[in-house]
Design a protein around this motif. Structure first.
Motif, PDB file in Angstrom:
ATOM      1  N   SER A  41      39.602  40.859  27.679  1.00  0.00           N
ATOM      2  CA  SER A  41      39.508  41.196  26.246  1.00  0.00           C
ATOM      3  C   SER A  41      38.670  42.646  26.276  1.00  0.00           C
ATOM      4  CB  SER A  41      38.902  40.202  25.454  1.00  0.00           C
ATOM      5  OG  SER A  41      37.227  39.807  25.886  1.00  0.00           O
ATOM      6  N   PHE A  42      38.960  43.567  25.385  1.00  0.00           N
ATOM      7  CA  PHE A  42      38.338  44.554  25.421  1.00  0.00           C
ATOM      8  C   PHE A  42      38.047  44.723  23.762  1.00  0.00           C
ATOM      9  CE2 PHE A  42      39.767  45.279  29.319  1.00  0.00           C
ATOM     10  CZ  PHE A  42      39.198  46.529  29.650  1.00  0.00           C
ATOM     11  N   ILE A  70      36.523  39.744  31.384  1.00  0.00           N
ATOM     12  CA  ILE A  70      37.352  39.569  32.214  1.00  0.00           C
ATOM     13  C   ILE A  70      37.361  38.325  33.109  1.00  0.00           C
ATOM     14  CG2 ILE A  70      38.686  40.470  34.115  1.00  0.00           C
ATOM     15  CD1 ILE A  70      37.854  43.352  33.038  1.00  0.00           C
ATOM     16  N   SER A  71      38.104  37.514  32.957  1.00  0.00           N
ATOM     17  CA  SER A  71      38.137  36.308  34.237  1.00  0.00           C
ATOM     18  C   SER A  71      39.720  36.383  34.861  1.00  0.00           C
ATOM     19  CB  SER A  71      37.713  35.063  33.316  1.00  0.00           C
ATOM     20  OG  SER A  71      37.781  33.931  34.348  1.00  0.00           O
ATOM     21  N   PRO A  95      39.510  31.649  44.424  1.00  0.00           N
ATOM     22  CA  PRO A  95      38.292  32.586  43.901  1.00  0.00           C
ATOM     23  C   PRO A  95      38.682  33.107  42.613  1.00  0.00           C
ATOM     24  CG  PRO A  95      39.867  33.617  45.252  1.00  0.00           C
ATOM     25  CD  PRO A  95      40.378  32.338  45.443  1.00  0.00           C
ATOM     26  N   VAL A  96      37.418  33.152  41.805  1.00  0.00           N
ATOM     27  CA  VAL A  96      37.526  33.683  40.367  1.00  0.00           C
ATOM     28  C   VAL A  96      36.809  34.906  40.281  1.00  0.00           C
ATOM     29  CG1 VAL A  96      37.044  33.136  38.023  1.00  0.00           C
ATOM     30  CG2 VAL A  96      37.828  31.275  39.520  1.00  0.00           C
ATOM     31  N   PHE A  97      37.223  35.935  39.655  1.00  0.00           N
ATOM     32  CA  PHE A  97      36.620  36.972  39.443  1.00  0.00           C
ATOM     33  C   PHE A  97      35.861  37.040  37.836  1.00  0.00           C
ATOM     34  CE2 PHE A  97      36.394  41.179  37.337  1.00  0.00           C
ATOM     35  CZ  PHE A  97      35.458  41.977  38.215  1.00  0.00           C
ATOM     36  N   HIS A  98      34.691  37.305  37.735  1.00  0.00           N
ATOM     37  CA  HIS A  98      34.190  37.268  36.455  1.00  0.00           C
ATOM     38  C   HIS A  98      33.289  38.303  35.933  1.00  0.00           C
ATOM     39  CE1 HIS A  98      32.250  35.008  33.214  1.00  0.00           C
ATOM     40  NE2 HIS A  98      31.095  35.510  33.491  1.00  0.00           N
ATOM     41  N   LEU A  99      33.643  39.244  34.857  1.00  0.00           N
ATOM     42  CA  LEU A  99      32.693  40.015  34.278  1.00  0.00           C
ATOM     43  C   LEU A  99      32.559  39.738  32.851  1.00  0.00           C
ATOM     44  CD1 LEU A  99      31.619  43.072  34.295  1.00  0.00           C
ATOM     45  CD2 LEU A  99      33.784  43.770  33.681  1.00  0.00           C
ATOM     46  N   ALA A 100      31.477  39.584  32.249  1.00  0.00           N
ATOM     47  CA  ALA A 100      31.325  39.341  30.695  1.00  0.00           C
ATOM     48  C   ALA A 100      30.235  40.137  30.376  1.00  0.00           C
ATOM     49  CB  ALA A 100      30.742  37.878  30.819  1.00  0.00           C
ATOM     50  N   ALA A 101      30.389  40.526  28.807  1.00  0.00           N
ATOM     51  CA  ALA A 101      29.614  41.166  28.209  1.00  0.00           C
ATOM     52  C   ALA A 101      29.121  42.593  28.558  1.00  0.00           C
ATOM     53  CB  ALA A 101      28.184  40.318  27.904  1.00  0.00           C
TER      54      ALA A 101
END
Length: 140
Positions: free
Chosen positions: A22-23, A35-36, A62-68
């Protein structure tokens, strides 16, 4: 561009059913990026079948996670590389591989074909390159 979750020289694939991108505009001229991206369970099971293999210790993909993570409206729509700083208090970034692994030198780029993320990750003391490609990430 094909979907790809490359950690070191190992391809984990991407589980599209768990993909979250989401952007979203915050109404103040900024865009919040969330992003997940999860590795594919089928590819992961194939990689961990070998008891002596390099990933035999892992229980989950594995999981890549970027939040806020906030960027300008202009950057959100441009096909420019966005460098993500390390360890800022106002957003989260990590790679989860049985524990949260430190990730650095991350560059995110919206490209015509989708989304590209590159960086480096420390997996239990071993630094590995990370490259994620999500095809048609913003279609429809």
């Amino acid at each position: 561009m094909l979907d790809s979750f490359l950690l070191g020289d190992t391809e984990f694939g991407i589980d599209r059913s768990k993909l979250k991108l989401s952007f979203l505009s915050d109404g103040g001229g900024r865009v919040e990026v969330n992003i997940s991206i999860s590795g594919d369970e089928g590819a992961f099971e194939h990689l961990t079948n070998d008891e002596d293999g390099p990933w035999s210790w892992a229980l989950y993909p594995p999981v890549f996670h970027l939040a806020a993570f906030r960027i300008s409206q202009e950057l959100a729509v441009a096909a420019l590389p966005i460098t993500i700083p390390e360890r800022a208090p106002d957003f989260e970034i990590a790679l989860y591989m049985m524990e949260y692994c430190e990730i650095r030198d991350v560059v995110l780029q919206r490209v015509e074909e989708g989304l590209l993320i590159q960086g480096r990750v420390d997996v239990f003391g071993e630094e590995k390159p990370l490259r994620l490609q999500v095809a048609n990430a913003f279609a429809g």
